[in-house]
Design a protein around this motif. Structure first.
Motif, short mmCIF file in Angstrom:
data_model
loop_
_atom_site.label_atom_id
_atom_site.label_comp_id
_atom_site.label_asym_id
_atom_site.label_seq_id
_atom_site.Cartn_x
_atom_site.Cartn_y
_atom_site.Cartn_z
N VAL A 30 47.85 43.83 44.84
CA VAL A 30 46.09 44.40 45.83
C VAL A 30 46.66 44.49 47.44
N CYS A 31 47.47 43.33 48.23
CA CYS A 31 46.78 43.79 49.33
C CYS A 31 48.53 45.56 50.01
N LEU A 32 48.79 45.18 49.38
CA LEU A 32 49.42 46.83 49.36
C LEU A 32 49.87 47.38 49.63
N THR A 33 47.31 48.28 48.84
CA THR A 33 47.51 48.98 49.22
C THR A 33 46.33 48.88 50.36
N VAL A 70 35.63 36.95 46.44
CA VAL A 70 35.45 36.94 47.96
C VAL A 70 37.11 36.43 48.32
N ILE A 71 37.88 35.99 47.69
CA ILE A 71 39.12 35.47 48.49
C ILE A 71 40.39 36.78 48.93
N LEU A 72 39.88 37.50 47.95
CA LEU A 72 41.10 38.77 47.72
C LEU A 72 40.58 39.05 48.87
N VAL A 73 39.04 39.51 49.12
CA VAL A 73 38.89 40.81 49.90
C VAL A 73 38.55 39.69 51.08
#
Length: 602
Positions: free
Chosen positions: A264-267, A16-19
């Motif tokens: 993850v967020c670099l994608t 949830v936090i990553l999303v």
């Protein structure tokens, strides 16, 4: 609450936090690397370094800047370690020995953070902060810079082959991304009781009257950047298993989030820069799929009670912290070996044969799930190029990647990139296991074919896999303080970091010099100097306004590039995942069969 329920709750909270941060952080990083304005502190740094922030570099200039900067960092860090005994805040500790200082300097400059020493006994607080922590920031920023340079090579359209300015990318990565995130993470860790102190320790008396010395130091600040930068080097021997560095289940969740969030967020950053969010989401899906599969495997095998001690405990709890349990340990282990971090909250050497083999396999996949800061993105993009070539052969189409032709020079760079890590791992392991001087260094001896000898082979294989992938974790039974391991693992770290980086930048230069092959509509647009609302010149600092304006708008539907295999969607994602697994399987299955697989079958 049961162990399984607690683990699922932690897993759900992490997702949830990553999303929640995926879009804002990913787009923020895109703005960082394409924005036109420099911050005041950045302008000061450019003046001091005599850098022109508007000057673009070719791939060769960019690569020389990376290598030159890293060489200076190595020399400075080596000197700090050797001289720490006469520097302030030495606390009576002598300078680090030449072999250990050499190995450690290479380790931290290459973002590996392999530690063949006890940090609290060897390093002073000044060395930890002014030496090791600084490298945690800049080595991570180097990885992000190289990844962004590759993306520019894909996006840029022109004959100049420019891929940005390394010094600008380095400074912006540290100042605008790593420092702010580190402050946030360190504050959260402090709230959980992680120690942050200038003192070197304190002495206290136990109930039986014995005096005990406990080491303290700047743990919270360094714990934050060691996870965010996928570095992994701890300030304590127990690393993130120590209660001074990771005291609660919530702090454990924060640290796992920290080591995953930037890769993850670099994608999303990638999808934004190429103006096709589907590209980034496909890479993310492949990363998430591998990560989820490996987590399931490790969790299942570590939950299975094998042996009398494990049956009495109800699970494989040897070497694991009770406050984290199997779920928290498995989640951390899979995330740290999938991100080239190397931090641990449990002893990987104490995992079951199958569980330990799974985390080893996670590294041998190339650490692309989701990979290290920057290195994960450029690693999976190199595999994506190979997948496009393989897919083109399967369907009889000319291989192109986002409009850029993948020919013999491009495939040469990608193929060499894939071969570097296996060559280092297999050669280092093969030589080490036949040397008489290294046999006693393995923590589990025994006659050939016995469980002890098989596990000893696994320890050596894990060490070189960790070094060549710039991970830094280890099977603790292997003593690596001898001259052979110090030098050979140091060379594995050095070559495993910088040879792939040079190949990535060379590929970026090849792609940046190409004009995309496309449809007639695109050709007409190109004649006007605009392709899909993107500039035809280099995309880098000072050239990013048009890119960001286009990225912020809804993607405009346009015809697929002629003769191209689509590089998004379920079909391509499946092919990419299969390529990653197949390449690793064909390369490492014999070695895995001699170690973890054989041990698990005994």
């Amino acid at each position: 609450m049961g162990t399984v329920a607690a683990g699922l709750l932690q897993f759900g909270a992490l997702i949830v936090i990553l999303v929640a941060v995926y879009v804002p952080l990913g787009d923020h990083m895109a703005r960082v690397y394409t924005g036109q304005r420099d911050l005041g502190v950045e302008r000061i740094l450019y003046r001091l370094a005599r850098v022109d922030p508007r000057r673009q570099q070719s791939w060769l200039g960019y690569a020389l800047a990376v290598l030159g900067f890293s060489a200076v960092c190595f020399a400075v860090l080596y000197a700090v370690q050797r001289l720490q005994g006469i520097l302030p805040f030495s606390d009576g500790k002598a300078g680090v020995s030449p072999a250990t200082a050499f190995n450690t300097a290479i380790s931290f400059v290459t973002n590996t953070n392999w530690q063949s020493y006890s940090p609290e006994l060897v390093m002073t607080n000044l060395t930890q902060m002014a030496g090791l922590a600084v490298q945690n920031f800049v080595s991570a920023a180097v990885g992000m810079a190289v990844a962004i340079a590759l993306v520019r090579g894909i996006v840029n359209r022109g004959a100049t082959g420019e891929i940005g300015n390394f010094w600008v990318d380095l400074v912006r990565g540290v100042v605008r991304i790593l420092l702010p995130l580190s402050i946030i993470v360190a504050t959260l860790l402090l709230s959980q009781g992680v120690v942050q102190s200038w003192h070197s320790g304190f002495t206290w008396t136990t109930l039986d009257g014995a005096e005990v010395h406990s080491v303290v130091g700047p743990f919270a600040s360094q714990e934050a950047i060691k996870e965010l930068g996928t570095n992994g080097g701890g300030t304590l021997s127990a690393n993130s298993a120590h209660p001074f560095s990771n005291p609660t289940p919530f702090s454990n969740l924060v640290e796992i989030f920290a080591l995953l969030v930037i890769p993850v967020c670099l994608t999303r950053t990638y999808g934004t820069l190429v103006r096709d969010r589907r590209q980034g989401l496909t890479l993310l899906a492949v990363m998430a799929g591998i990560w989820a599969i490996m987590l399931t495997v490790v969790w299942i095998f570590e939950s299975h009670a094998s042996g009398s001690a494990a049956r009495a405990a109800g699970a494989m709890m040897e070497g694991k912290e009770v406050r984290f349990g199997i779920p928290g340990s498995a989640l951390f282990a899979v995330s740290t070996t999938g991100t080239s971090t190397g931090a641990v909250n449990a002893a990987h050497d104490s995992f079951s044969a199958a569980g330990g083999g799974a985390v080893l396999w996670n590294m041998l996949l190339g650490e692309v799930a989701p990979g290290g800061v920057g290195s994960g993105l450029y690693g999976i993009l190199m595999m994506a190029v190979i997948t496009v070539f393989v897919g083109g052969l399967l369907v009889g189409r000319s291989p192109t990647f986002l409009g850029k032709r993948i020919g013999q020079p491009e495939m040469t760079m990608a193929a060499l990139y894939v071969l570097v890590m296996p060559a280092l791992v297999l050669a280092g392991t093969a030589i080490s296991v036949i040397l008489a001087s290294t046999t006693e260094a393995q923590g589990n001896g025994g006659e050939p074919g016995t469980p002890g000898a098989i596990h000893g082979f696994g320890e050596v294989l894990y060490a070189y896999a960790s070094a060549a992938n710039n991970n830094g974790s280890a099977f603790g039974g292997l003593a690596v303080t001898g001259d052979w391991f110090q030098s050979s693992l140091g060379m594995a770290m050095l070559l495993g970091r910088f040879v792939p980086i040079v190949l990535v930048l060379a590929l970026a230069g090849l792609l940046a010099r190409q004009r995309p092959r496309g449809t007639a509509d695109e050709g007409a647009a190109e004649s006007t100097g605009i392709i899909g609302a993107r500039p035809t010149g280099p995309v880098g600092p000072g050239h990013g306004r048009a890119v960001l304006e286009a990225a912020s708008a809804r993607p405009v539907a346009r015809p697929e590039v002629l003769s191209a295999l689509p590089t998004h969607g379920l079909l391509y994602g499946t092919l990419l995942m299969a390529t990653i697994v197949l390449v690793a399987g064909l390369t490492f299955f014999p070695a895995m069969a001699l170690g973890p697989i054989a041990e698990a079958l005994l």
